[in-house]
Design a protein around this motif. Structure first.
Motif, mmCIF file in Angstrom:
data_model
loop_
_atom_site.group_PDB
_atom_site.id
_atom_site.type_symbol
_atom_site.label_atom_id
_atom_site.label_comp_id
_atom_site.label_asym_id
_atom_site.label_seq_id
_atom_site.Cartn_x
_atom_site.Cartn_y
_atom_site.Cartn_z
ATOM 1 N N GLY A 1 16.125 42.138 26.738
ATOM 2 C CA GLY A 1 15.906 40.579 26.855
ATOM 3 C C GLY A 1 14.338 40.276 26.867
ATOM 4 O O GLY A 1 14.046 39.163 27.782
ATOM 5 N N GLY B 1 4.606 34.398 36.428
ATOM 6 C CA GLY B 1 5.981 34.297 35.824
ATOM 7 C C GLY B 1 6.728 33.142 36.443
ATOM 8 O O GLY B 1 6.676 32.818 37.655
ATOM 9 N N SER B 2 7.698 32.760 35.777
ATOM 10 C CA SER B 2 8.638 31.581 36.230
ATOM 11 C C SER B 2 9.520 32.213 37.039
ATOM 12 O O SER B 2 10.145 31.676 38.116
ATOM 13 C CB SER B 2 9.369 30.719 35.241
ATOM 14 O OG SER B 2 10.196 31.745 34.312
ATOM 15 N N GLN B 3 9.760 33.684 37.187
ATOM 16 C CA GLN B 3 10.580 34.240 37.972
ATOM 17 C C GLN B 3 10.028 34.165 39.453
ATOM 18 O O GLN B 3 10.684 33.838 40.223
ATOM 19 C CB GLN B 3 10.387 35.877 37.627
ATOM 20 C CG GLN B 3 11.539 36.745 38.588
ATOM 21 C CD GLN B 3 13.023 36.245 38.174
ATOM 22 O OE1 GLN B 3 13.188 36.003 37.042
ATOM 23 N NE2 GLN B 3 13.798 36.586 39.283
ATOM 24 N N TYR C 1 21.104 24.628 39.622
ATOM 25 C CA TYR C 1 20.147 25.612 38.841
ATOM 26 C C TYR C 1 20.736 25.598 37.462
ATOM 27 O O TYR C 1 21.943 26.080 36.878
ATOM 28 C CB TYR C 1 19.899 26.955 39.519
ATOM 29 C CG TYR C 1 19.171 28.042 38.552
ATOM 30 C CD1 TYR C 1 17.848 27.748 38.211
ATOM 31 C CD2 TYR C 1 19.793 28.990 37.729
ATOM 32 C CE1 TYR C 1 17.421 28.646 37.434
ATOM 33 C CE2 TYR C 1 19.217 29.859 36.884
ATOM 34 C CZ TYR C 1 17.982 29.551 36.507
ATOM 35 O OH TYR C 1 17.070 30.260 35.686
ATOM 36 N N ILE D 1 19.500 26.073 33.116
ATOM 37 C CA ILE D 1 18.659 26.362 31.992
ATOM 38 C C ILE D 1 18.806 25.288 30.657
ATOM 39 O O ILE D 1 19.944 25.692 30.001
ATOM 40 C CB ILE D 1 18.583 27.653 31.539
ATOM 41 C CG1 ILE D 1 18.485 28.474 32.778
ATOM 42 C CG2 ILE D 1 17.579 28.019 30.548
ATOM 43 C CD1 ILE D 1 19.345 29.832 32.759
ATOM 44 N N ASN E 1 19.535 31.458 28.539
ATOM 45 C CA ASN E 1 19.892 32.595 28.649
ATOM 46 C C ASN E 1 21.022 32.903 29.688
ATOM 47 O O ASN E 1 20.988 32.582 30.910
ATOM 48 C CB ASN E 1 18.648 33.479 29.339
ATOM 49 C CG ASN E 1 18.784 34.994 29.521
ATOM 50 O OD1 ASN E 1 19.758 35.549 29.172
ATOM 51 N ND2 ASN E 1 17.869 35.811 30.141
ATOM 52 N N ASP F 1 15.065 25.113 34.662
ATOM 53 C CA ASP F 1 14.328 26.491 34.332
ATOM 54 C C ASP F 1 14.081 26.343 32.789
ATOM 55 O O ASP F 1 15.398 26.213 31.900
ATOM 56 C CB ASP F 1 14.890 27.549 34.659
ATOM 57 C CG ASP F 1 14.330 28.946 34.669
ATOM 58 O OD1 ASP F 1 13.134 28.905 34.278
ATOM 59 O OD2 ASP F 1 14.929 30.069 34.750
ATOM 60 N N PRO G 1 12.039 28.224 30.117
ATOM 61 C CA PRO G 1 11.435 29.119 29.214
ATOM 62 C C PRO G 1 11.427 29.183 27.811
ATOM 63 O O PRO G 1 10.599 29.572 27.089
ATOM 64 C CB PRO G 1 11.542 30.718 30.010
ATOM 65 C CG PRO G 1 12.969 30.552 30.623
ATOM 66 C CD PRO G 1 13.342 28.944 30.840
ATOM 67 N N SER H 1 5.704 33.345 29.110
ATOM 68 C CA SER H 1 5.989 34.617 28.611
ATOM 69 C C SER H 1 6.751 34.877 27.322
ATOM 70 O O SER H 1 6.526 35.641 26.528
ATOM 71 C CB SER H 1 7.132 35.225 29.695
ATOM 72 O OG SER H 1 6.635 35.296 31.115
ATOM 73 N N LYS H 2 7.608 33.875 26.781
ATOM 74 C CA LYS H 2 8.463 33.870 25.542
ATOM 75 C C LYS H 2 7.558 33.528 24.524
ATOM 76 O O LYS H 2 7.788 33.518 23.382
ATOM 77 C CB LYS H 2 9.628 33.068 25.686
ATOM 78 C CG LYS H 2 10.514 33.532 26.969
ATOM 79 C CD LYS H 2 10.753 35.018 26.958
ATOM 80 C CE LYS H 2 11.950 35.661 27.841
ATOM 81 N NZ LYS H 2 11.524 35.447 29.228
ATOM 82 N N ARG I 1 2.206 37.391 32.774
ATOM 83 C CA ARG I 1 3.152 37.114 34.030
ATOM 84 C C ARG I 1 2.558 35.806 34.528
ATOM 85 O O ARG I 1 1.901 35.423 35.753
ATOM 86 C CB ARG I 1 2.903 37.958 35.160
ATOM 87 C CG ARG I 1 3.397 39.357 34.908
ATOM 88 C CD ARG I 1 4.571 39.632 34.310
ATOM 89 N NE ARG I 1 5.743 39.044 35.093
ATOM 90 C CZ ARG I 1 6.479 38.200 34.711
ATOM 91 N NH1 ARG I 1 6.538 37.562 33.362
ATOM 92 N NH2 ARG I 1 7.604 37.830 35.643
HETATM 93 C C1 LIG Z 1 16.025 31.730 32.045
HETATM 94 C C2 LIG Z 1 14.744 32.652 32.577
HETATM 95 N N1 LIG Z 1 14.076 32.062 33.683
HETATM 96 C C3 LIG Z 1 13.098 32.641 33.975
HETATM 97 C C4 LIG Z 1 12.636 34.023 33.361
HETATM 98 C C5 LIG Z 1 11.793 34.700 33.869
HETATM 99 O O1 LIG Z 1 10.858 34.706 33.074
HETATM 100 P P1 LIG Z 1 9.113 34.930 33.343
HETATM 101 O O2 LIG Z 1 9.127 35.505 34.656
HETATM 102 O O3 LIG Z 1 8.470 36.100 32.356
HETATM 103 O O4 LIG Z 1 8.268 33.621 33.248
HETATM 104 C C6 LIG Z 1 13.347 34.484 32.341
HETATM 105 C C7 LIG Z 1 13.265 35.693 31.736
HETATM 106 O O5 LIG Z 1 13.885 36.506 30.729
HETATM 107 C C8 LIG Z 1 14.683 33.838 31.774
HETATM 108 O O6 LIG Z 1 15.445 34.124 30.753
#
Ligand SMILES: Cc1ncc(COP(=O)(O)O)c(C=O)c1O
Length: 405
Positions: free
Chosen positions: A37, A101-103, A174, A176, A181, A209, A211, A243-244, A251
């Motif tokens: 992924g 990162g967005s995580q 939540y 996307i 994803n 979210d 990304p 990130s993408k 990060r």
């Molecule tokens: C939907 C979604 N949100 C957040 C993330 C986290 O990404 P990152 O922390 O690298 O920005 C991912 C990573 O695959 C993702 O697919």
């Protein structure tokens, strides 16, 4: 000492990501992987980033190597906010929080929002990493059907009303919206408009979210790039990431949101990390100042568009007709389903052993209903030749399995 006896209730609730757990199976370099992924490392602008790192260490080492304010390196926040403004977002640099990162933005948002037992509504399917984060706060994910166009709003309304009738605290949804994803689907403009109205009507906070929003394959008019946050700024927390699009290893992600929310997330960030990395933020800022990021994005879209087309053509040729899959208009993933009764997770070990191809089983993305027939494939990792060869092997494997049932 029995250290485990000391664990907090939160620690006991931590879950391993089902996808990360597959790593030993998937890290075999002889396997054609539809599973990873991650962005393709060939797309990282390594040379331009090296130049940016050199500039930063030469011109502003005292700043770049020092702690920063909790919201992170302001020049990058200002660039992020300016790009957001071009999409209609009202946030300034001051109203932007940089994260690891967005995580991490998801984690901070979850810390601000959820007490144990609180309900967070999620799409079916949704991103596993978000479920892991919500589990760490002991929030309870409840699934809402995601259609090709957007959220099933009738299902959303019925679910919220049922849960609230049962006395549940339903706080947030939540989503996307763009090239999700794992499904690869993007919400239409009308679906985003209607979703924005529904969250206001239901008094929900929206965690948006995004990304993959920059990775649209079609012409810009065919896809609504305007975040839902633009329609509902007072009740949306918007998460972005480099990130993408630039370098996952940096990060660097970010959060925009109502100031009252951001200042709480800032306090959470202080407790977790003091501040995000000043160095990676300053390298990214220097990259953005000296390079044509939009041209880079355009070539990235072309890169993934070509691979998506190769994979989808090969799936059309080699997959049994009973296997359905999405045709994403952007992002990195297609989402496929085997005929009912077949279990993608159960088949995976044999699939890897017999065909040297791998995918990600879908069940861990699915919080409601039977996720076992689903699986996620990415076209990000392999070359055109290997995508076609992998689709041929996988198609033959599934055909054999379907015949032997
Ligand atoms: C939907 C979604 N949100 C957040 C993330 C986290 O990404 P990152 O922390 O690298 O920005 C991912 C990573 O695959 C993702 O697919």
């Amino acid at each position: 000492m029995d250290v485990a006896a000391l664990f907090s209730k939160d620690a006991e609730a931590f879950q391993p990501s089902a996808i990360r757990a597959l790593a030993p199976l998937l890290n075999d370099s002889s396997v054609i992987s539809f599973a990873a992924g991650v962005p393709n490392p060939e797309t990282f602008p390594a040379e331009a980033l090296r130049e940016a790192a050199d500039r930063v260490l030469r011109d502003l080492p005292k700043r770049a190597l020092q702690y920063d304010v909790t919201r992170g390196y302001l020049p990058l926040r200002e660039r992020v906010a300016a790009r957001g403004a071009a999409l209609g977002l009202a946030a300034t640099g001051g109203e932007t929080l940089l994260t690891t990162g967005s995580q991490q933005a998801l984690d901070l948002a979850a810390r601000v929002l959820f007490d144990p037992g609180d309900v967070v509504l999620v799409e079916v399917p949704t991103y596993v990493g978000a479920l892991v984060t919500f589990a760490a706060r002991r929030a309870r994910p409840v699934g809402i059907v995601r259609t090709a166009e957007g959220i099933d709003l009738a299902h959303l309304r019925a679910t919220v009303s049922r849960l609230r009738g049962e006395g549940e605290r339903v706080k947030a949804l939540y989503v996307i919206p763009n090239f999700q994803n794992p499904s690869g689907l993007a919400m239409t403009r009308a679906a985003k408009d209607a979703l924005a109205e529904a969250v206001a009507e239901l008094d929900l906070l929206l965690l948006e979210d995004d990304p993959y929003g920059e990775l649209s394959f079609g012409n810009p008019e065919s896809f609504d790039r305007t975040p839902v946050a633009v329609r509902q700024p007072g009740r949306t927390v918007y998460l972005g990431s480099f990130s993408k699009t630039l370098a996952a290893g940096f990060r660097v992600g970010w959060m925009h949101g109502p100031e009252s929310f951001l200042s709480r997330a800032e306090l959470a960030q202080q407790a977790v990390a003091l501040c995000p990395s000043t160095f990676t933020a300053s390298v990214l800022e220097s990259y953005l100042a000296h390079n044509d990021y939009d041209a880079h994005l355009e070539s990235l879209r072309g890169f993934y568009r070509t691979r998506k087309n190769v994979l989808l053509a090969a799936l059309g040729e080699h997959f049994p007709k009973a296997i359905a899959y999405s045709d994403p208009a952007g992002g990195l993933f297609t989402w496929a389903s085997l005929p009912a009764g077949m279990n993608a997770a159960a088949l995976l070990p044999r699939c890897v052993a017999e065909t040297k191809t791998a995918y990600v089983p879908g069940a861990s993305f699915v919080v409601e209903g039977d996720g076992t027939p689903f699986f996620r494939m990415t076209y990000a990792k392999e070359t055109a030749e290997l995508l076609a060869e992998g689709a041929r092997r996988l198609g033959a494997f599934f055909a054999r399995e379907m015949e032997s049932r």
